[in-house]
Every structure is written in structure tokens, then in C-alpha cells.
Scaffold this motif. Structure first.
Motif, PDB file in Angstrom:
ATOM      1  N   TRP A   1      40.465  38.436  51.611  1.00  0.00           N
ATOM      2  CA  TRP A   1      40.036  39.181  50.436  1.00  0.00           C
ATOM      3  C   TRP A   1      39.827  38.256  49.229  1.00  0.00           C
ATOM      4  N   ARG A   2      40.708  37.292  49.070  1.00  0.00           N
ATOM      5  CA  ARG A   2      40.569  36.359  47.956  1.00  0.00           C
ATOM      6  C   ARG A   2      39.246  35.610  48.030  1.00  0.00           C
TER       7      ARG A   2
ATOM      8  N   GLU B   1      36.499  36.476  49.695  1.00  0.00           N
ATOM      9  CA  GLU B   1      35.352  37.375  49.532  1.00  0.00           C
ATOM     10  C   GLU B   1      35.093  37.678  48.057  1.00  0.00           C
ATOM     11  N   LEU B   2      36.167  38.013  47.338  1.00  0.00           N
ATOM     12  CA  LEU B   2      36.014  38.313  45.906  1.00  0.00           C
ATOM     13  C   LEU B   2      35.617  37.069  45.123  1.00  0.00           C
ATOM     14  N   TYR B   3      36.202  35.944  45.478  1.00  0.00           N
ATOM     15  CA  TYR B   3      35.928  34.677  44.789  1.00  0.00           C
ATOM     16  C   TYR B   3      34.450  34.315  44.881  1.00  0.00           C
TER      17      TYR B   3
ATOM     18  N   SER C   1      31.897  36.395  45.696  1.00  0.00           N
ATOM     19  CA  SER C   1      31.056  37.444  45.121  1.00  0.00           C
ATOM     20  C   SER C   1      30.976  37.313  43.605  1.00  0.00           C
ATOM     21  N   VAL C   2      32.115  37.137  42.962  1.00  0.00           N
ATOM     22  CA  VAL C   2      32.126  37.008  41.501  1.00  0.00           C
ATOM     23  C   VAL C   2      31.413  35.728  41.072  1.00  0.00           C
TER      24      VAL C   2
ATOM     25  N   ALA D   1      36.831  35.023  35.879  1.00  0.00           N
ATOM     26  CA  ALA D   1      37.391  35.737  37.036  1.00  0.00           C
ATOM     27  C   ALA D   1      37.216  34.925  38.317  1.00  0.00           C
ATOM     28  N   HIS D   2      36.094  34.234  38.443  1.00  0.00           N
ATOM     29  CA  HIS D   2      35.842  33.350  39.590  1.00  0.00           C
ATOM     30  C   HIS D   2      36.913  32.264  39.674  1.00  0.00           C
TER      31      HIS D   2
ATOM     32  N   LEU E   1      40.382  33.889  40.629  1.00  0.00           N
ATOM     33  CA  LEU E   1      40.467  34.206  42.062  1.00  0.00           C
ATOM     34  C   LEU E   1      40.603  32.941  42.893  1.00  0.00           C
TER      35      LEU E   1
ATOM     36  N   TRP F   1      44.326  32.048  42.268  1.00  0.00           N
ATOM     37  CA  TRP F   1      45.187  33.085  42.863  1.00  0.00           C
ATOM     38  C   TRP F   1      46.616  32.924  42.372  1.00  0.00           C
TER      39      TRP F   1
END
Length: 503
Positions: free
Chosen positions: A368-369, A371-373, A375-376, A421-422, A425, A428
Motif C-alpha cells: 500500500w505504501r 502504491e500510494l507513493y 500515485s501521489v 505527501a509523496h 509516503l 513512512w
């Protein structure tokens, strides 16, 4: 073919001269005459003194614009073959006598050799196209010296910022602006008309005293980019050395691991996003300082300090440097799996898992980390692309001020938030892992996040209604020390208005 035989006499009657005219004219020897050219007879005769590259390109452009052109040379028979057929190449004296307006296309140190033409050039307009070898801050300019040589002529400074290539290819493939200045408005208007006819845009810079500034324009080397480039270089060197100490030097000193192979790709790739985020924060930090100063002083009419004023005018360049680092970071990241070291690591990891008997190495938190990293990060890069494209003058001219402000300010802060935010993430929970503090140095992302957090929190504070309303009033002309206070109607007040101004 009976029809062709019937059409042939008709074609001969319609175009008797066109079919017999050769496609390529033969060049004659010696001087050519203006009467042989196909130019607009009502247009003034343009003279050019000089036979260099600029003179030849200028002659071609003037002929293409319909002018009669005569070129003056000390040796016309040598240079006659270098000019178009429609241009008359003759002696300097004859060219000065024939021309209504004359371009002085010789080096400024040779201006004194033209003094013998003073009687022929008296009362005519002289256009000085020369440039200096170095920036001249004290003066006098080349145009002012030329005016001293020819006091009876009207000297116009212009066309020195246009290259010979631009003149030859036309204004579509180069700069279109031509800066002009002169003490004679009539002479300046004549040169403006020539500029328009050639397809250029004349910019009136006033009197001939502005010629020094015009002559210095082509000699500047990225004056507005010096500070942003130095800032980018400094940040890159700082973060590169910081990452090198943590990721390469510390394993070698403490454990004897040789990780110097990381220097060309991995260390650079870890450095670029750090520079990107800090530079992007530096784009919006001066705006926060300016808003705080306006709220503190209670007026918008106080000048900002020089350092802040210079910082505010460099925001576009800072943003473009940030965008460049972001694009390079994306390219470097895509190249990471292509390295031999990455393949060896993957094979070794798979071998260790098989040897340890691990069937499933799936970790939801890490998946999840990542994927979000990613995407952002992609969204942040997309917003930066939009900001960079909108900063181009050709694009900015197609939108109004409100649209430009929305993109550069609102979407710009969105890009800063996404980039922050990138980075969060990416880090973390490693900021709380003591093993990440190698040589007691915090992870790089911890240092990088300080400035963006400061900018975002300050911007959030300025959005509070009491601060935002006061700032809007100040920027619309309200001053704390000079205003009208609204009160209820009472004695001594007129229509509910009490005058409390200090004037």
C-alpha cells in the motif's frame, strides 16, 4: 495530341515573358542598379553601409519586404556576388547619396572611417545596428558616439538584438521584438514603419540615452537565472554529499561494504527529489513573507526589502529548476530496474527466500505504501508539468489573469502538497527507526520536509478568515493608519461616518 497543339498558342499569348524568363538569373559583373529591381517605387531607398553577414541578411529581408536596397562597400566588385540580384552593390559614397535612410552595419571602431560621408548623409536617418564586445555600464554608447560623428543626421538605435539568422529566416523562427530609441521622433517613426513591413514588432525605448541599455541587452548571460541556478547547484551538492555519507560512506566505514556503485544512479536519484521539493517550497515562501509584511505594516504601499523583491521576481526560474529536477528524478527512477546491480539484488533475494523456505513474502503495508507513493508522485509531476507549460509566454498570453493566478497559485500549492505527501509516503515510519540515523544523521526526507511544512502551515494560517479578510483589504488599498470607520449615527457624525483619518 490535337488539343495540346491548340492550347500552345494560347499559353504563349497569356504568358509570353514568364515562360521565357530563366529560373536562375545570371550575375553580372560590377555594380547592379536599382532600376533593375522589382521593388515598391513609393518606398524609401534603403542604404546599407557594410558587407558582413548581418548586412547580407538585412538586404535579403528588406528586398523580400519590397524595398529598394543599395549597399555601400569599399570594394563592391568583390562582394557583389554575395548579395541578391535585386540589390545594388556600389561604393559607400554613391550608396550614401542614393539612400533615403541608411543602416550603419560596420563595427563601432570603424565608425570614424565614415566621417568623409558626412555631407552625403546630412539630414538623413542613420540606424546603428552595432553591439559592444562587453557590457558597458558607464557609456557613452556606440549610437551616441555615432551621433557625435554625424550631428546633422538623425541617429536611431535598433536591430542590434536581432541576429543575422533571424533576419534571413524571418520573424516566424526567431525573436520578433526590435528595440528602438532616438532623439528624433520622425526618424523613429520611419524605422518603426520599416520594422512593421519586415514583420517585426518595434518597441519604443525613448530617447537615444536609452541606447546603452539596448546595446547591453544581447550581452547579458541569463541575468534572471543566475540566482536560481546557483541555488539549485548548491542544494544538489549539499544533498548529494549528505546522501553519499549516509548511503555509501557509512556502510564502508562501519561494515566494510563497498557501495560506491550507487554514486552514479542511486545517490543522484535520491538527491533530485530533495532538490525538487525544496526548490518548489522556495517558489511559494517569498509570497508568504510578502503577505506577512503587508499584514504587519497595514499597507501595500511600502516597498519590500531588496532581497525579498529579487526573490519574488525569481519565482518563475525557481519553479522551472524544480520542474527540471522532477523530470530527471522520474527518468532516473524508470532506469533503476535496468541496472545490473538491481538484477543481482533481485536474484539474491529470491535465492534467500527459497533457501529460507519462505513461500509468500507479501506485506500489505509495504504494498500500500508503494502504491500510494507512486500515485501521489505522478500527480505531483503532472501538476508541475501544467505549471511549467503555463509559465511559457505563448501559453500565458492565451489565458486571463484570474486563470493564470488560479493555476500558478492554487494548483501550485496543490503540487507542493502532493510533492510533500509523496515524500512523507516514501519515509513512512522510518523517521522513528533509530537504525536510519547513520552517523547520527537523520534520513534525508526529514530535512527536506521542514521547509515545505513551514510554507504549507503558513499558507493555511493566512487562509483563516480574520487574516485572509484583512489581507484582501490591504491589497485593495486599505491602510491601517488612514481609513474611514463606520459607526452608528450620533452627534458629531455625518450619515454614520466618523472621520478618523490622519489627513
Amino acid at each position: 495530341m490535337p488539343h495540346e497543339n491548340k492550347l500552345l498558342p494560347i499559353c504563349k499569348r497569356i504568358m509570353p515573358d514568364e515562360m521565357s524568363r530563366p529560373l536562375i538569373r545570371e550575375r553580372g559583373e560590377g555594380a547592379r542598379h536599382l532600376e533593375d529591381s522589382v521593388a515598391d517605387r513609393s518606398a524609401p531607398v534603403i542604404g546599407i553601409l557594410g558587407t558582413g553577414d548581418f548586412s547580407r541578411s538585412l538586404a535579403r529581408r528588406l528586398v523580400a519586404s519590397g524595398y529598394q536596397v543599395v549597399v555601400g562597400s569599399r570594394t563592391p566588385k568583390i562582394f557583389v556576388a554575395l548579395f541578391p540580384e535585386e540589390v545594388e552593390v556600389t561604393t559607400q559614397l554613391e550608396a550614401a547619396n542614393k539612400a533615403d535612410l541608411c543602416f550603419i552595419a560596420v563595427y563601432p571602431e570603424h565608425h570614424s572611417t565614415l566621417v568623409e560621408l558626412k555631407p552625403a548623409l546630412a539630414g538623413k536617418t542613420l540606424v546603428d545596428v552595432s553591439n559592444s564586445l562587453r557590457i558597458n555600464q558607464n557609456g557613452p554608447s556606440n549610437a551616441e558616439l555615432l551621433a557625435d560623428y554625424f550631428p546633422e543626421s538623425s541617429v536611431v538605435k535598433g536591430f542590434n538584438t536581432i541576429s543575422a539568422w533571424t533576419l534571413q529566416m524571418g520573424p516566424r523562427d526567431g525573436g520578433r521584438q526590435v528595440f528602438l530609441c532616438s532623439n528624433s521622433q520622425k526618424a523613429k517613426n520611419t524605422v518603426k514603419a520599416i520594422c512593421h513591413r519586415m514583420g517585426f514588432i518595434p518597441i519604443d525605448m525613448g530617447l537615444l540615452s536609452s541606447s546603452l541599455e539596448i546595446e547591453n541587452l544581447p550581452l547579458y548571460l541569463f541575468p534572471s537565472w543566475r540566482l536560481p541556478l546557483l541555488c539549485t547547484l548548491f542544494l544538489f551538492i549539499f544533498f548529494y554529499l549528505y546522501n553519499f555519507i549516509r548511503d555509501v560512506l557509512q556502510p564502508y566505514v562501519m561494515e566494510g561494504k563497498k557501495a560506491f556503485y550507487k554514486m552514479p544512479i542511486e545517490v543522484v536519484n535520491a538527491t533530485l527529489p530533495s532538490v525538487t521539493l525544496v526548490m518548489l517550497a522556495l517558489v511559494y515562501l517569498p509570497g508568504v513573507f510578502a503577505a506577512i509584511l503587508q499584514l504587519w505594516s497595514g499597507t501595500k504601499y511600502n516597498r519590500f526589502p531588496n532581497w525579498l523583491d529579487r526573490w519574488l521576481t525569481s519565482r518563475k526560474q525557481l519553479g522551472l529548476c524544480s520542474f527540471l529536477c522532477a523530470v530527471l528524478h522520474a527518468v532516473y527512477s524508470l532506469c533503476l530496474p535496468l541496472r545490473k546491480s538491481a538484477r543481482f539484488k533481485l536474484v539474491n533475494m529470491a535465492y534467500k527466500q527459497v533457501k529460507a523456505g519462505v513461500d509468500d513474502s507479501w506485506v500489505d503495508e509495504e504494498v500500500w505504501r508503494m502504491e500510494l507513493y507512486l500515485s501521489v508522485g505522478i500527480m505531483a509531476l503532472g501538476l508541475l508539468c501544467l505549471l511549467a507549460v503555463t509559465s511559457l509566454p505563448s501559453v500565458a498570453n492565451t489565458i486571463n489573469w484570474r486563470e493564470f493566478s488560479f493555476i500558478q497559485s492554487t494548483l501550485g500549492y496543490c503540487a507542493l502538497f502532493m510533492a510533500t505527501a509523496h515524500t512523507l509516503l516514501y519515509g513512512w515510519n522510518r523517521a522513528f527507526d533509530l537504525r536510519q540515523y547513520r552517523f547520527n544523521m537523520p534520513p534525508t526526507f526529514v530535512l527536506v520536509l521542514v521547509l515545505p511544512f513551514l510554507v504549507l502551515l503558513s499558507r493555511l494560517a493566512l487562509c483563516v478568515p480574520c487574516a485572509a479578510g484583512r489581507l484582501m483589504k490591504v491589497r485593495r488599498g486599505w491602510e491601517r493608519s488612514r481609513h474611514i470607520r463606520f459607526t452608528l449615527p450620533a452627534e458629531g457624525c455625518h450619515n454614520g461616518l466618523e472621520d478618523v483619518s490622519n489627513v
